[in-house]
Motif scaffolding. Structure first.
Motif, PDB file in Angstrom:
ATOM      1  N   GLY A 220      70.035  67.655  59.637  1.00 19.56           N
ATOM      2  CA  GLY A 220      70.807  69.144  59.860  1.00 19.56           C
ATOM      3  C   GLY A 220      72.131  68.867  58.962  1.00 19.56           C
ATOM      4  N   ILE A 221      72.552  67.765  58.406  1.00 22.31           N
ATOM      5  CA  ILE A 221      73.861  67.939  57.492  1.00 22.31           C
ATOM      6  C   ILE A 221      73.691  69.144  56.734  1.00 22.31           C
ATOM      7  CG2 ILE A 221      75.369  66.532  56.076  1.00 22.31           C
ATOM      8  CD1 ILE A 221      73.829  64.144  57.409  1.00 22.31           C
TER       9      ILE A 221
ATOM     10  N   GLU B 254      75.177  71.217  53.452  1.00 22.66           N
ATOM     11  CA  GLU B 254      75.326  70.566  52.098  1.00 22.66           C
ATOM     12  C   GLU B 254      74.789  69.132  51.892  1.00 22.66           C
ATOM     13  OE1 GLU B 254      79.594  71.337  50.792  1.00 22.66           O
ATOM     14  OE2 GLU B 254      79.710  71.938  53.255  1.00 22.66           O
ATOM     15  N   PHE B 255      73.593  68.794  52.253  1.00 22.63           N
ATOM     16  CA  PHE B 255      72.903  67.329  52.347  1.00 22.63           C
ATOM     17  C   PHE B 255      72.842  66.945  51.029  1.00 22.63           C
ATOM     18  CE2 PHE B 255      69.531  70.343  52.306  1.00 22.63           C
ATOM     19  CZ  PHE B 255      68.838  69.913  51.455  1.00 22.63           C
ATOM     20  N   ASP B 256      72.674  68.040  50.047  1.00 22.05           N
ATOM     21  CA  ASP B 256      72.378  67.586  48.785  1.00 22.05           C
ATOM     22  C   ASP B 256      73.576  67.033  47.849  1.00 22.05           C
ATOM     23  OD1 ASP B 256      72.968  70.308  48.929  1.00 22.05           O
ATOM     24  OD2 ASP B 256      71.685  70.795  47.387  1.00 22.05           O
ATOM     25  N   ALA B 257      74.858  67.533  48.543  1.00 25.39           N
ATOM     26  CA  ALA B 257      76.055  67.135  47.933  1.00 25.39           C
ATOM     27  C   ALA B 257      76.552  65.829  48.291  1.00 25.39           C
ATOM     28  CB  ALA B 257      76.927  68.363  47.713  1.00 25.39           C
ATOM     29  N   ILE B 258      76.103  65.247  49.307  1.00 27.98           N
ATOM     30  CA  ILE B 258      76.456  63.980  49.680  1.00 27.98           C
ATOM     31  C   ILE B 258      76.673  62.715  48.843  1.00 27.98           C
ATOM     32  CG2 ILE B 258      75.564  62.074  51.257  1.00 27.98           C
ATOM     33  CD1 ILE B 258      74.516  64.006  53.489  1.00 27.98           C
ATOM     34  N   PRO B 259      76.019  62.605  47.758  1.00 24.82           N
ATOM     35  CA  PRO B 259      75.948  61.618  47.022  1.00 24.82           C
ATOM     36  C   PRO B 259      77.429  61.840  46.091  1.00 24.82           C
ATOM     37  CG  PRO B 259      73.775  62.211  46.667  1.00 24.82           C
ATOM     38  CD  PRO B 259      74.513  63.162  47.654  1.00 24.82           C
ATOM     39  N   LEU B 260      77.735  62.814  46.001  1.00 21.82           N
ATOM     40  CA  LEU B 260      78.999  63.320  45.191  1.00 21.82           C
ATOM     41  C   LEU B 260      80.380  63.175  45.930  1.00 21.82           C
ATOM     42  CD1 LEU B 260      77.630  65.841  42.757  1.00 21.82           C
ATOM     43  CD2 LEU B 260      78.088  63.453  42.286  1.00 21.82           C
ATOM     44  N   MET B 261      80.249  63.476  47.541  1.00 22.63           N
ATOM     45  CA  MET B 261      81.399  63.374  48.404  1.00 22.63           C
ATOM     46  C   MET B 261      82.286  62.184  48.130  1.00 22.63           C
ATOM     47  SD  MET B 261      79.607  65.308  51.545  1.00 22.63           S
ATOM     48  CE  MET B 261      78.918  66.794  51.671  1.00 22.63           C
ATOM     49  N   ASP B 262      83.415  62.346  48.235  1.00 18.93           N
ATOM     50  CA  ASP B 262      84.472  61.278  48.426  1.00 18.93           C
ATOM     51  C   ASP B 262      84.381  60.824  49.861  1.00 18.93           C
ATOM     52  OD1 ASP B 262      86.422  62.342  50.013  1.00 18.93           O
ATOM     53  OD2 ASP B 262      87.521  62.897  48.337  1.00 18.93           O
TER      54      ASP B 262
ATOM     55  N   ALA C 297      85.759  63.238  52.598  1.00 17.75           N
ATOM     56  CA  ALA C 297      84.858  64.486  52.769  1.00 17.75           C
ATOM     57  C   ALA C 297      83.797  64.143  53.521  1.00 17.75           C
ATOM     58  CB  ALA C 297      84.553  65.257  51.355  1.00 17.75           C
ATOM     59  N   PHE C 298      83.043  63.019  53.008  1.00 18.74           N
ATOM     60  CA  PHE C 298      81.914  62.675  53.683  1.00 18.74           C
ATOM     61  C   PHE C 298      82.027  62.413  55.240  1.00 18.74           C
ATOM     62  CE2 PHE C 298      79.080  59.081  55.156  1.00 18.74           C
ATOM     63  CZ  PHE C 298      77.949  59.560  54.761  1.00 18.74           C
ATOM     64  N   HIS C 299      83.032  61.578  55.453  1.00 17.01           N
ATOM     65  CA  HIS C 299      83.240  61.448  56.897  1.00 17.01           C
ATOM     66  C   HIS C 299      83.231  62.773  57.904  1.00 17.01           C
ATOM     67  CE1 HIS C 299      82.685  57.194  57.435  1.00 17.01           C
ATOM     68  NE2 HIS C 299      83.484  56.994  56.360  1.00 17.01           N
ATOM     69  N   SER C 300      84.057  63.511  57.267  1.00 19.07           N
ATOM     70  CA  SER C 300      84.490  64.747  57.963  1.00 19.07           C
ATOM     71  C   SER C 300      83.130  65.611  58.251  1.00 19.07           C
ATOM     72  CB  SER C 300      85.720  65.679  57.458  1.00 19.07           C
ATOM     73  OG  SER C 300      85.139  66.217  56.418  1.00 19.07           O
ATOM     74  N   ILE C 301      82.233  65.593  57.141  1.00 15.78           N
ATOM     75  CA  ILE C 301      81.017  66.575  57.234  1.00 15.78           C
ATOM     76  C   ILE C 301      79.800  66.177  57.938  1.00 15.78           C
ATOM     77  CG2 ILE C 301      78.880  67.262  55.792  1.00 15.78           C
ATOM     78  CD1 ILE C 301      81.126  68.176  53.764  1.00 15.78           C
ATOM     79  N   VAL C 302      79.934  64.636  57.825  1.00 19.29           N
ATOM     80  CA  VAL C 302      78.585  63.926  58.747  1.00 19.29           C
ATOM     81  C   VAL C 302      79.084  63.307  60.154  1.00 19.29           C
ATOM     82  CG1 VAL C 302      77.843  62.973  56.444  1.00 19.29           C
ATOM     83  CG2 VAL C 302      78.968  61.511  57.932  1.00 19.29           C
ATOM     84  N   LYS C 303      80.186  63.423  60.620  1.00 22.04           N
ATOM     85  CA  LYS C 303      80.749  63.205  61.969  1.00 22.04           C
ATOM     86  C   LYS C 303      79.855  63.297  63.042  1.00 22.04           C
ATOM     87  CE  LYS C 303      85.025  61.400  64.153  1.00 22.04           C
ATOM     88  NZ  LYS C 303      84.544  61.296  65.579  1.00 22.04           N
TER      89      LYS C 303
END
Lengths: 236, 307
Positions: free
Chosen positions: B275-276, B278-286, B289-295
């Motif tokens: 349910g994340i 912008e899941f398809d942008a995960i590989p490019l996140m720093d 950004a990754f931690h704030s989105i997936v928390k």
């Protein structure tokens, strides 16, 4: 060899197993003592479901039959090699199985394994090699890698490997090598009920495979190196 | 992240085993055990006519982490792919056995390995099994074992299974963790099953972000030795005992994963199902950004308290 053929000989007093896909579980009797049987059949490739079902069988024994000994019947071609297994983290399922077996040992279950079919690398690692002691039937096959595949990866010629295998137990497949290395405690022959009974009467020691491998002349360095490090406690 | 922050980083990925150890531990506290001066090399590689290394590809010793006594081992990625042979494995096993005698706070293992050193096939496999048994004894005694993964070789084979048997796994995005490696899967199932040269596929299947999202890595940090050090300091005094309760929780989690994601073909499918946004942008996140989105979407494990 099929699993019933082996179990008939190990438990002349009778046993009951259920088969669920590639996993077997049940109970047998050895010289009046009931023990749990958990294992795989048909050279199972151990993927996430098989590892999970094996772990479930171990947890059931821990919860329902405290301290009942466990005989692991090993027949595996290794871990299953698929994208899906790695995507869902097969290493974690195999680790979970290893942890369940460790928990069983810590809670007083004896854990003994018998390679009755095939035992290959990662599948053997998380099953048979987690036992206190691992045994094999005379026609069992154990390997990390076939020599042909080893040639490909290491670029060492097959002739050279064959030559080395005459003196060293390190490189080649085969149970005699695994006995010399201390990985297989003994080969079960003759009266298999006696063999299991003897195994269950041995003390539930911690890992002594390096020392055994050294005594048997298969690998002398593992025990020596670990010993030297333990001796440096005063420096730490 | 701005350029100044980037320059301050001390890359874990690029560093040698010794450099990693020196950066992780308190300054001037590392004491190597069975170091290169002792000339303990692999007898089997020598027999095969291969080059040997005076530490057999793993550096071990003791030191301080934030003032607490710890033992540490670090595999050298540049020697035989960090793979485990008889001597290499026995050094790690001996270190874990030493932990029981020397009353250290924790053991840190920097793993960077393809698994069994195939040149010593049988001895390598049992060496990893001996490491595992020694680790369980240390855990039983309440000494936490922290695994750090963020190097060039990832952590594969039996060592991948082993890593998950320790108390904590700290990874960077660059780290990879699996049992069968990309080439092994491709060799077994063909390029249609897995294209080992597709780097993006390798990273989203086995890399730090995916492992963290599944709950297979406890922490995900940036590729900086200091970042690994900070998390290690936080975790060394929190052993996770192996109890029936903790194993049953793990069993439930792994069972739920089979049901929830068993049909997924790719990590992207799993991230979408989690349910994340912008899941398809995960590989490019720093990392930030990754931690704030997936928390909000992380699996919870009962034993580690929220910090």
């Amino acid at each position: 060899m099929n699993v019933e053929y082996a179990l008939d000989k190990i438990c002349p007093g009778g046993y009951q197993i259920k088969k669920d896909n590639l996993v077997i579980s049940g109970h047998g009797v050895c010289k009046g003592q009931t023990f749990a049987i958990i294992g795989t059949i048909d050279h199972a490739a151990i993927g996430i479901e098989v590892a999970f079902d094996l772990a479930a069988a171990v947890l059931e024994v821990i919860q329902r039959f405290p301290q009942r000994p466990i005989l692991l019947m090993v027949d595996t071609q290794g871990q299953r090699l698929t994208h899906r297994d790695e995507l869902l983290a097969n290493h974690a399922y195999l680790a979970h199985l290893a942890k369940c077996l460790e928990l069983a040992r810590c809670r007083g279950h004896r854990v003994v394994s018998l390679v009755y079919g095939e035992a290959v690398s990662g599948g053997f690692f998380a099953t048979g090699m987690m036992a206190e002691r691992a045994y094999a039937l005379p026609n069992a096959q154990i390997r990390v890698m076939a020599l042909q595949a080893m040639t490909r990866v290491t670029k060492i010629s097959l002739e050279q490997l064959d030559e080395l295998c005459k003196t060293s137990a390190i490189f080649g497949p085969g149970i005699t090598n695994f006995v010399r290395l201390g990985i297989i405690e003994d080969i079960w022959q003759g009266d298999l009920e006696n063999c299991l009974d003897r195994a269950l009467r041995l003390p539930a020691d911690y890992d002594n495979r390096a020392e055994l491998g050294c005594e048997r002349g298969g690998r002398e360095w593992a025990a020596k190196v670990a010993f030297r490090i333990r001796m440096s406690a005063e420096k730490v | 992240m701005n350029l100044a922050d980037w320059r301050k980083r001390d890359s874990f990925y690029e560093a040698s085993a010794r450099r990693r150890i020196l950066g992780l531990l308190d300054q001037n506290s590392f004491q190597e055990l069975l170091g290169p001066a002792e000339r303990i090399t692999s007898p089997h590689l020598e027999q095969l006519g291969f080059p040997v290394s005076f530490d057999d590809g793993v550096v071990i010793g003791s030191g301080l982490l934030n003032g607490k006594k710890v033992l540490i081992a670090a595999q050298e990625s540049g020697f035989m792919g960090g793979a485990v042979g008889e001597v290499h494995g026995a050094k790690i096993t001996g270190l874990l056995q030493l932990a029981l005698i020397s009353h250290v706070t924790a053991v840190l293992l920097v793993l960077d390995t393809g698994g069994v050193r195939l040149h010593e096939a049988n001895a390598g496999l049992v060496a990893i099994s001996e490491i595992l048994h020694a680790a369980f004894r240390a855990r039983e005694a309440g000494i936490p074992i922290l695994v750090l993964i963020g190097g060039n070789n990832g952590c594969y084979g039996g060592m991948g299974i082993f890593a998950r048997c320790c108390d904590y796994i700290i990874m960077s995005e660059e780290g990879r963790l699996s049992v069968a490696g990309p080439e092994v899967i491709e060799t077994a199932g063909g390029v249609e099953e897995f294209d080992s040269r597709d780097r993006a596929l390798v990273w989203r299947t086995m890399g730090g972000k995916h492992r963290y999202l599944l709950g297979e890595a406890d922490r995900l940090v940036v590729d900086d030795i200091k970042a690994f050090r900070e998390v290690a300091i936080e975790l060394i005094q929190k052993p996770k005992p192996l109890t029936l309760e903790s194993i049953l929780q793990e069993h439930q989690r792994l069972g739920e994963r089979l049901v929830a994601y068993g049909e997924c073909k790719d990590a992207l499918d799993i991230w979408k199902k989690i349910g994340i946004p912008e899941f398809d942008a995960i590989p490019l996140m720093d990392n930030d950004a990754f931690h704030s989105i997936v928390k909000p979407y992380l699996p919870r494990e009962g034993t580690e308290e929220e910090t």
